[in-house]
Design an enzyme around this catalytic site. Structure first.
Site, short mmCIF file in Angstrom:
data_model
loop_
_atom_site.label_atom_id
_atom_site.label_comp_id
_atom_site.label_asym_id
_atom_site.label_seq_id
_atom_site.Cartn_x
_atom_site.Cartn_y
_atom_site.Cartn_z
N SER A 32 33.08 59.80 33.59
CA SER A 32 33.85 59.21 32.48
C SER A 32 34.84 60.21 31.90
O SER A 32 34.52 61.38 31.69
CB SER A 32 32.89 58.74 31.39
OG SER A 32 33.63 58.37 30.25
N THR A 79 30.41 50.95 29.36
CA THR A 79 31.12 50.77 30.62
C THR A 79 30.17 50.18 31.66
O THR A 79 29.03 49.82 31.35
CB THR A 79 31.80 52.10 31.05
OG1 THR A 79 32.64 51.84 32.17
CG2 THR A 79 30.80 53.20 31.39
N LYS A 83 28.71 45.99 30.21
CA LYS A 83 29.65 45.34 29.28
C LYS A 83 29.18 43.95 28.85
O LYS A 83 29.38 43.55 27.71
CB LYS A 83 31.04 45.24 29.90
CG LYS A 83 31.76 46.58 29.97
CD LYS A 83 33.17 46.37 30.51
CE LYS A 83 33.96 47.64 30.49
NZ LYS A 83 35.39 47.41 30.79
N GLY A 146 37.07 40.66 35.33
CA GLY A 146 36.81 41.07 33.94
C GLY A 146 38.08 41.51 33.24
O GLY A 146 38.34 41.11 32.09
N ASN A 167 44.58 33.89 42.07
CA ASN A 167 43.45 34.72 42.46
C ASN A 167 42.96 34.33 43.85
O ASN A 167 43.09 33.18 44.26
CB ASN A 167 42.30 34.51 41.45
CG ASN A 167 41.20 35.54 41.64
OD1 ASN A 167 41.48 36.73 41.73
ND2 ASN A 167 39.96 35.08 41.72
N ARG A 168 42.41 35.33 44.58
CA ARG A 168 41.89 35.08 45.92
C ARG A 168 40.87 33.93 45.89
O ARG A 168 40.94 32.99 46.68
CB ARG A 168 41.22 36.36 46.45
CG ARG A 168 40.55 36.21 47.78
CD ARG A 168 39.96 37.52 48.23
NE ARG A 168 38.93 38.04 47.31
CZ ARG A 168 38.25 39.14 47.52
NH1 ARG A 168 38.47 39.89 48.58
NH2 ARG A 168 37.33 39.54 46.65
N LYS A 172 37.70 30.83 40.44
CA LYS A 172 37.64 31.76 39.30
C LYS A 172 38.91 31.67 38.46
O LYS A 172 38.86 31.77 37.23
CB LYS A 172 37.45 33.19 39.80
CG LYS A 172 36.04 33.49 40.26
CD LYS A 172 35.83 35.01 40.24
CE LYS A 172 34.82 35.44 41.25
NZ LYS A 172 34.89 36.88 41.52
N TYR A 233 45.49 52.64 37.67
CA TYR A 233 46.13 53.89 37.25
C TYR A 233 45.92 55.01 38.27
O TYR A 233 46.55 56.06 38.17
CB TYR A 233 45.63 54.35 35.87
CG TYR A 233 44.13 54.39 35.73
CD1 TYR A 233 43.45 53.30 35.22
CD2 TYR A 233 43.41 55.50 36.13
CE1 TYR A 233 42.07 53.31 35.10
CE2 TYR A 233 42.03 55.52 36.01
CZ TYR A 233 41.37 54.43 35.49
OH TYR A 233 40.00 54.45 35.40
N GLY A 254 48.62 51.59 34.94
CA GLY A 254 47.58 51.26 33.95
C GLY A 254 47.07 52.42 33.12
O GLY A 254 46.13 52.24 32.34
P1 NAP Z 1 36.52 42.63 38.87
O1 NAP Z 1 35.98 41.93 37.70
O2 NAP Z 1 35.63 43.02 39.98
O3 NAP Z 1 37.72 41.72 39.49
C1 NAP Z 1 38.37 42.09 40.67
C2 NAP Z 1 39.57 41.18 40.92
O4 NAP Z 1 40.26 41.67 42.09
C3 NAP Z 1 39.18 39.74 41.23
O5 NAP Z 1 40.20 38.88 40.78
C4 NAP Z 1 39.11 39.76 42.77
O6 NAP Z 1 39.30 38.48 43.36
C5 NAP Z 1 40.29 40.63 43.09
N1 NAP Z 1 40.19 41.22 44.42
C6 NAP Z 1 39.35 42.22 44.81
N2 NAP Z 1 39.55 42.51 46.12
C7 NAP Z 1 40.55 41.69 46.55
C8 NAP Z 1 41.21 41.51 47.80
N3 NAP Z 1 40.90 42.25 48.86
N4 NAP Z 1 42.19 40.58 47.88
C9 NAP Z 1 42.53 39.84 46.80
N5 NAP Z 1 41.94 39.95 45.60
C10 NAP Z 1 40.95 40.87 45.47
O7 NAP Z 1 37.27 43.99 38.43
P2 NAP Z 1 38.02 44.30 37.05
O8 NAP Z 1 37.09 44.97 36.13
O9 NAP Z 1 38.72 43.07 36.61
O10 NAP Z 1 39.07 45.43 37.54
C11 NAP Z 1 40.14 45.10 38.41
C12 NAP Z 1 41.08 46.30 38.56
O11 NAP Z 1 41.62 46.65 37.30
C13 NAP Z 1 40.42 47.56 39.11
O12 NAP Z 1 41.31 48.17 40.00
C14 NAP Z 1 40.23 48.43 37.87
O13 NAP Z 1 40.28 49.81 38.17
C15 NAP Z 1 41.45 48.04 37.06
N6 NAP Z 1 41.22 48.21 35.61
C16 NAP Z 1 42.06 49.04 34.93
C17 NAP Z 1 41.88 49.21 33.57
C18 NAP Z 1 42.79 50.13 32.80
O14 NAP Z 1 42.43 50.52 31.69
N7 NAP Z 1 43.96 50.48 33.30
C19 NAP Z 1 40.84 48.54 32.90
C20 NAP Z 1 40.02 47.68 33.64
C21 NAP Z 1 40.22 47.53 35.00
P3 NAP Z 1 38.05 37.50 43.63
O15 NAP Z 1 37.80 36.80 42.34
O16 NAP Z 1 38.53 36.59 44.70
O17 NAP Z 1 36.89 38.36 44.05
#
Ligand code: NAP
Length: 301
Positions: A32, A79, A83, A146, A167-168, A172, A233, A254
């Site tokens: 973290s 985290t 969550k 999320g 979304n894929r 969802k 990011y 990000g």
């Molecule tokens: P999550 O809840 O696991 O959601 C993942 C998302 O990505 C879902 O919509 C999933 O689609 C999609 N996905 C994953 N693999 C894929 C693929 N091969 N092809 C197409 N779609 C795909 O994760 P999350 O917490 O929302 O985080 C998502 C991203 O945001 C991560 O990269 C994370 O590091 C980033 N993030 C950044 C911040 C920041 O502060 N900058 C904060 C939170 C998250 P499905 O529904 O079809 O599985």
């Protein structure tokens, strides 16, 4: 180091009988960035507090808040993977946290432990810091996980006029659209890529591009937008952002979303304005550790 230097160094770390305790719970937790960022922020603001990582197991959740009361914890971040799991143990939830049933910041109040979700507001503040306005804008957002949930709720509350969520897993995206529509009935929302591709802001909230060099959206969509935001990011420039650069489209990654989530948490706990520059530098040092890339949000002409 002579004794004067040693005393000067120690006086910066003024732990005493009144030191407040904050932290972050998660599993794993040792990577973290928050302990360093918040510790520097407390120090800069002259706040007598420390911030520690707490590695916990799910079986410990039922006793956690009592243990935190006994040990004087005033607030903490949450985290992965807690969550959603922390929610039933809290006494109060902010409106966003209640809607999302997800919490990343908890504060100890006179009425008990109150949970907040600062992801969405952190995202909005990162756009505001880059002078990107949202009112009346048409948004195309990839993802329905999320992060997408938190961001879309805050976007809707910030007054965007139209949102397309792709979304894929179609189901969802539909579920998310339903949640948003029930909360904000006036919002125009769709889960199919429109024929008219003109979009003000494209936002990637999927993890596509984080561990590979893929792009989450087709080129035609990107060519018809004015601004691209990727919440990934690391790497600082995903394939999506590289395309935006190539086509001279304004873009940002990000890192500032991550920053402003922390800023929001700091301000909730302390009631003070957070030292944004110090926190940002701490994050950049921790996340990129010496990479030469310029990570500021960029605007291209
Ligand atoms: P999550 O809840 O696991 O959601 C993942 C998302 O990505 C879902 O919509 C999933 O689609 C999609 N996905 C994953 N693999 C894929 C693929 N091969 N092809 C197409 N779609 C795909 O994760 P999350 O917490 O929302 O985080 C998502 C991203 O945001 C991560 O990269 C994370 O590091 C980033 N993030 C950044 C911040 C920041 O502060 N900058 C904060 C939170 C998250 P499905 O529904 O079809 O599985």
């Amino acid at each position: 180091m002579n004794s004067d230097e040693r005393v000067a160094k120690l006086s910066c770390i003024s732990i005493n009988g009144e030191t407040a305790l904050y932290g972050v719970i998660g599993n794993p937790i040792k990577h973290s960035f928050s302990p360093r960022m918040h510790s520097l922020a407390f120090q800069e603001c002259g706040i007598n507090a420390v911030y520690l990582p707490f590695l916990i197991n799910e079986s410990q959740l039922p006793q956690l808040l009592n243990a935190f009361v006994i040990s004087g914890v005033q607030g903490f971040n949450v985290t992965i993977p807690f969550k959603e799991k922390i929610v039933p143990y809290l006494d109060l939830l902010s409106d966003e946290a209640a809607m999302l049933q997800s919490v990343n910041t908890v504060i100890r109040t006179d009425d008990g432990w109150k949970g907040y979700s600062t992801d969405g507001n952190g995202f909005i503040r990162s756009l505001q810091a880059a002078d990107i306005s949202l009112k009346g804008k048409r948004i195309l957002l990839a993802g329905a996980g999320g992060a997408a949930r938190a961001i879309t709720v805050s976007l809707a509350l910030a007054g965007v006029s139209e949102m397309v969520i792709v979304n894929r897993t179609q189901k969802k995206a539909d579920n998310l659209a339903e949640l948003l529509h029930s909360a904000i009935p006036n919002l125009h929302i769709n889960t199919i890529l429109p024929v008219d591709l003109q979009t003000d802001i494209v936002i990637n909230t999927t993890s596509v591009g984080m561990h590979n060099d893929d792009c989450p959206l087709p080129d035609e969509v990107l060519r018809h937008c004015n601004q691209v935001v990727d919440i990934i990011y690391n790497p600082p420039e995903t394939r999506l952002l590289k395309k935006a650069i190539e086509w001279s489209i304004s873009h940002m990654n990000g890192i500032d979303m991550l920053l402003y989530q922390g800023v929001e948490a700091f301000e909730l706990w302390t009631g003070q304005k957070a030292p944004v520059d110090t926190m940002r530098q701490s994050l950049i040092d921790s996340v990129y550790s010496g990479s030469a890339t310029n990570h500021s949000p960029k605007k291209s002409s």
